[in-house]
Enzyme design. Structure first.
Site, PDB file in Angstrom:
ATOM      1  N   HIS A  32     -55.424 -56.718  63.229  1.00 33.60           N
ATOM      2  CA  HIS A  32     -55.822 -57.992  62.628  1.00 33.60           C
ATOM      3  C   HIS A  32     -55.938 -59.112  63.668  1.00 33.60           C
ATOM      4  CE1 HIS A  32     -54.610 -56.408  58.498  1.00 33.60           C
ATOM      5  NE2 HIS A  32     -55.819 -56.874  58.331  1.00 33.60           N
ATOM      6  N   ARG A  57     -56.483 -55.703  46.694  1.00 29.13           N
ATOM      7  CA  ARG A  57     -56.911 -57.057  47.044  1.00 29.13           C
ATOM      8  C   ARG A  57     -58.416 -57.044  47.251  1.00 29.13           C
ATOM      9  NH1 ARG A  57     -57.827 -58.049  52.622  1.00 29.13           N
ATOM     10  NH2 ARG A  57     -57.557 -60.255  52.271  1.00 29.13           N
ATOM     11  N   GLU A  68     -65.260 -56.259  49.306  1.00 28.53           N
ATOM     12  CA  GLU A  68     -64.484 -55.031  49.485  1.00 28.53           C
ATOM     13  C   GLU A  68     -63.323 -55.036  48.502  1.00 28.53           C
ATOM     14  OE1 GLU A  68     -65.106 -54.777  54.346  1.00 28.53           O
ATOM     15  OE2 GLU A  68     -63.159 -55.328  53.527  1.00 28.53           O
ATOM     16  N   TYR A 104     -66.068 -66.714  62.259  1.00 34.54           N
ATOM     17  CA  TYR A 104     -65.542 -65.340  62.286  1.00 34.54           C
ATOM     18  C   TYR A 104     -66.393 -64.390  61.437  1.00 34.54           C
ATOM     19  CZ  TYR A 104     -62.550 -61.360  61.234  1.00 34.54           C
ATOM     20  OH  TYR A 104     -62.082 -60.079  61.061  1.00 34.54           O
ATOM     21  N   LYS A 105     -66.858 -64.872  60.300  1.00 33.45           N
ATOM     22  CA  LYS A 105     -67.646 -64.016  59.415  1.00 33.45           C
ATOM     23  C   LYS A 105     -69.117 -63.913  59.856  1.00 33.45           C
ATOM     24  CE  LYS A 105     -64.751 -64.864  55.306  1.00 33.45           C
ATOM     25  NZ  LYS A 105     -64.389 -63.543  54.776  1.00 33.45           N
TER      26      LYS A 105
HETATM   27  C1  HEM Z   1     -53.045 -51.872  55.659  1.00 30.27           C
HETATM   28  C2  HEM Z   1     -54.267 -51.925  55.321  1.00 30.27           C
HETATM   29  C3  HEM Z   1     -55.264 -52.832  55.998  1.00 30.27           C
HETATM   30  C4  HEM Z   1     -56.188 -52.461  56.905  1.00 30.27           C
HETATM   31  C5  HEM Z   1     -56.423 -51.052  57.457  1.00 30.27           C
HETATM   32  C6  HEM Z   1     -56.921 -53.647  57.272  1.00 30.27           C
HETATM   33  C7  HEM Z   1     -57.927 -53.681  58.207  1.00 30.27           C
HETATM   34  C8  HEM Z   1     -58.613 -54.813  58.594  1.00 30.27           C
HETATM   35  C9  HEM Z   1     -59.605 -54.856  59.627  1.00 30.27           C
HETATM   36  C10 HEM Z   1     -60.008 -53.681  60.503  1.00 30.27           C
HETATM   37  C11 HEM Z   1     -60.093 -56.110  59.689  1.00 30.27           C
HETATM   38  C12 HEM Z   1     -61.170 -56.628  60.642  1.00 30.27           C
HETATM   39  C13 HEM Z   1     -60.508 -57.269  61.850  1.00 30.27           C
HETATM   40  C14 HEM Z   1     -61.515 -57.542  62.951  1.00 30.27           C
HETATM   41  O1  HEM Z   1     -62.183 -58.596  62.937  1.00 30.27           O
HETATM   42  O2  HEM Z   1     -61.640 -56.698  63.858  1.00 30.27           O
HETATM   43  C15 HEM Z   1     -59.403 -56.870  58.670  1.00 30.27           C
HETATM   44  C16 HEM Z   1     -59.645 -58.189  58.376  1.00 30.27           C
HETATM   45  C17 HEM Z   1     -58.865 -58.920  57.521  1.00 30.27           C
HETATM   46  N1  HEM Z   1     -57.747 -58.481  56.838  1.00 30.27           N
HETATM   47 FE1  HEM Z   1     -57.056 -56.610  56.730  1.00 30.27          FE
HETATM   48  N2  HEM Z   1     -56.449 -54.696  56.564  1.00 30.27           N
HETATM   49  C18 HEM Z   1     -55.425 -54.237  55.773  1.00 30.27           C
HETATM   50  C19 HEM Z   1     -54.676 -54.958  54.898  1.00 30.27           C
HETATM   51  C20 HEM Z   1     -54.763 -56.308  54.743  1.00 30.27           C
HETATM   52  C21 HEM Z   1     -53.952 -57.081  53.854  1.00 30.27           C
HETATM   53  C22 HEM Z   1     -52.867 -56.528  52.943  1.00 30.27           C
HETATM   54  C23 HEM Z   1     -54.356 -58.346  53.985  1.00 30.27           C
HETATM   55  C24 HEM Z   1     -53.806 -59.532  53.220  1.00 30.27           C
HETATM   56  C25 HEM Z   1     -53.258 -60.391  53.124  1.00 30.27           C
HETATM   57  C26 HEM Z   1     -55.429 -58.399  54.953  1.00 30.27           C
HETATM   58  C27 HEM Z   1     -56.122 -59.511  55.344  1.00 30.27           C
HETATM   59  C28 HEM Z   1     -57.245 -59.531  56.135  1.00 30.27           C
HETATM   60  C29 HEM Z   1     -58.068 -60.695  56.346  1.00 30.27           C
HETATM   61  C30 HEM Z   1     -57.865 -62.083  55.742  1.00 30.27           C
HETATM   62  C31 HEM Z   1     -59.100 -60.308  57.197  1.00 30.27           C
HETATM   63  C32 HEM Z   1     -60.296 -61.180  57.642  1.00 30.27           C
HETATM   64  C33 HEM Z   1     -61.452 -60.812  56.733  1.00 30.27           C
HETATM   65  C34 HEM Z   1     -62.660 -61.722  56.733  1.00 30.27           C
HETATM   66  O3  HEM Z   1     -62.553 -62.939  56.830  1.00 30.27           O
HETATM   67  O4  HEM Z   1     -63.770 -61.203  56.540  1.00 30.27           O
HETATM   68  N3  HEM Z   1     -55.648 -57.136  55.391  1.00 30.27           N
HETATM   69  N4  HEM Z   1     -58.503 -56.073  58.026  1.00 30.27           N
END
Ligand code: HEM
Length: 339
Positions: free
Chosen positions: A195, A225, A267, A318-319
């Site tokens: 993250h 989520r 997603e 970022y997006k």
């Molecule tokens: C354990 C399972 C999870 C996986 C495998 C996962 C994976 C990822 C990955 C690969 C990214 C992209 C990061 C990048 O820019 O390289 C991401 C973004 C993000 N994740 Fe997770 N995540 C998980 C769980 C969560 C949870 C539980 C939260 C919650 C609070 C969360 C919040 C976010 C947020 C806020 C982003 C930015 C998304 C955006 O603005 O488009 N993630 N996550």
């Protein structure tokens, strides 16, 4: 069946993907308020959910099934590293086979069936016209490694997370339609490491709280989520590996085509504890809909305008929305009496 897989559509080249009225109606619109900011937006995924919604079943099979499975095949052909599993994740991969096959055959008996005779299992995927008999736990009895075998038959990307030392590690996955991140790059990383690039959320303590919550998930108590971004064209595979193919799409957006070209990409992420391996199965089920289709719902149209208008600058960047964000807000303002 309320939702039936239809003709094959494309997510590249001529982009023939489109949504039926029913698919638009059940689209998981991710904005409960006029403002959007990252939060620990995790809730119990109580099953079965409301009939016909994307939350009804653990695995949601919809009208795009055949198209998404074909797209997955194309991506894996181009780059086999989109599916990887470290050797210690073998049991977790079999857990995934069990969970997917069991729930899919129970929830969609017209499409899938599973019969078990001890460790000898028979799986029939009627949609893909595929039948196999194999020994549960013995990879030599499957035509593909276990995660790839099942991943090619289920919509959505998957990561299997190993849990150790109070942390989660991305040690296996099949990821062919990511929103600009790479499984090969993130493989082996911990929760906060992968993250790393996300702005603002670390400072707000979101990842600290989320990680604690996730590590405590129990078997048969999945949580979910929603996450969202915008994508130019109905392109499923927006991975860093293929950036040269889609990066310049942003320059093609005009005030005339923006409603048709820009897609909200949502997603539905579900986390589910695996009983044998203690791994977490993380499914990322992606739904795409054009702004034009979404704005056929006046409430969604108004809300989209307000959310996009107030989106914090670091999130816009970022997006990957910077280039067309002002045009987007201007276009959406036509649906909002208070603009
Ligand atoms: C354990 C399972 C999870 C996986 C495998 C996962 C994976 C990822 C990955 C690969 C990214 C992209 C990061 C990048 O820019 O390289 C991401 C973004 C993000 N994740 Fe997770 N995540 C998980 C769980 C969560 C949870 C539980 C939260 C919650 C609070 C969360 C919040 C976010 C947020 C806020 C982003 C930015 C998304 C955006 O603005 O488009 N993630 N996550």
């Amino acid at each position: 069946m309320r939702v039936a897989p239809t003709k094959i559509e494309t997510f590249r080249d001529d982009f023939t993907y489109s949504n039926s009225e029913f698919a638009i109606k059940r689209f998981p619109f991710p904005f409960p308020e006029d403002d959007y900011m990252y939060s620990v937006n995790i809730e119990p995924h109580t099953l079965p959910g409301p009939v016909g919604t994307v939350n009804e079943h653990l695995i949601d099979i919809d009208e795009h099934y055949l198209s998404e499975m074909r797209e997955r095949g194309i991506v894996l052909e181009e780059n086999p590293k989109r599916c990887l599993a470290m050797p210690h994740m073998d049991l977790a991969c079999w857990d995934m086979i069990d969970r997917c096959m069991t729930t899919m055959s129970e929830d969609y008996p017209d499409y899938f069936s599973l019969t078990k005779d001890g460790d000898t299992w028979h799986w029939h995927n009627k949609l893909l016209d595929q039948q196999d008999t194999f020994t549960f736990g013995d990879s030599s009895t499957l035509s593909l490694p276990p995660m790839e075998y099942i991943g090619r038959q289920v919509q959505g990307d998957f990561a299997l997370l190993d849990q150790r030392d109070g942390d989660l590690f991305m040690d296996a996955g099949i990821v062919t339609c990511p929103a600009d991140w790479s499984l090969a790059f993130d493989a082996g990383m911990s929760f906060k490491e992968w993250h790393g690039p996300v702005p603002m959320a670390h400072e707000l303590g979101i990842f600290d709280r989320a990680l604690k919550y996730l590590c405590a998930i129990q078997v048969n108590r999945p949580v979910r989520r929603l996450n969202w971004t915008l994508t130019v064209n109905a392109r499923m595979d927006t991975s860093p590996e293929t950036y040269p193919q889609w990066g310049t799409d942003r320059t093609t957006v005009t005030p005339e085509n923006i409603g048709e070209k820009i897609h909200l990409r949502v997603e539905l992420q579900v986390l589910d504890r695996m009983p044998r391996s203690n791994a977490l199965m993380f499914s990322i089920r992606t739904y795409l809909a054009s702004l034009e289709d979404l704005c056929s719902n006046p409430e969604w149209a108004r809300r989209l305008h307000r959310v996009m208008k107030g989106l914090p600058e670091p999130l816009i960047e970022y997006k990957g929305l910077t280039r067309y964000h002002p045009m987007l807000v201007e276009w959406l303002s036509q649906f909002d009496p208070v603009n």
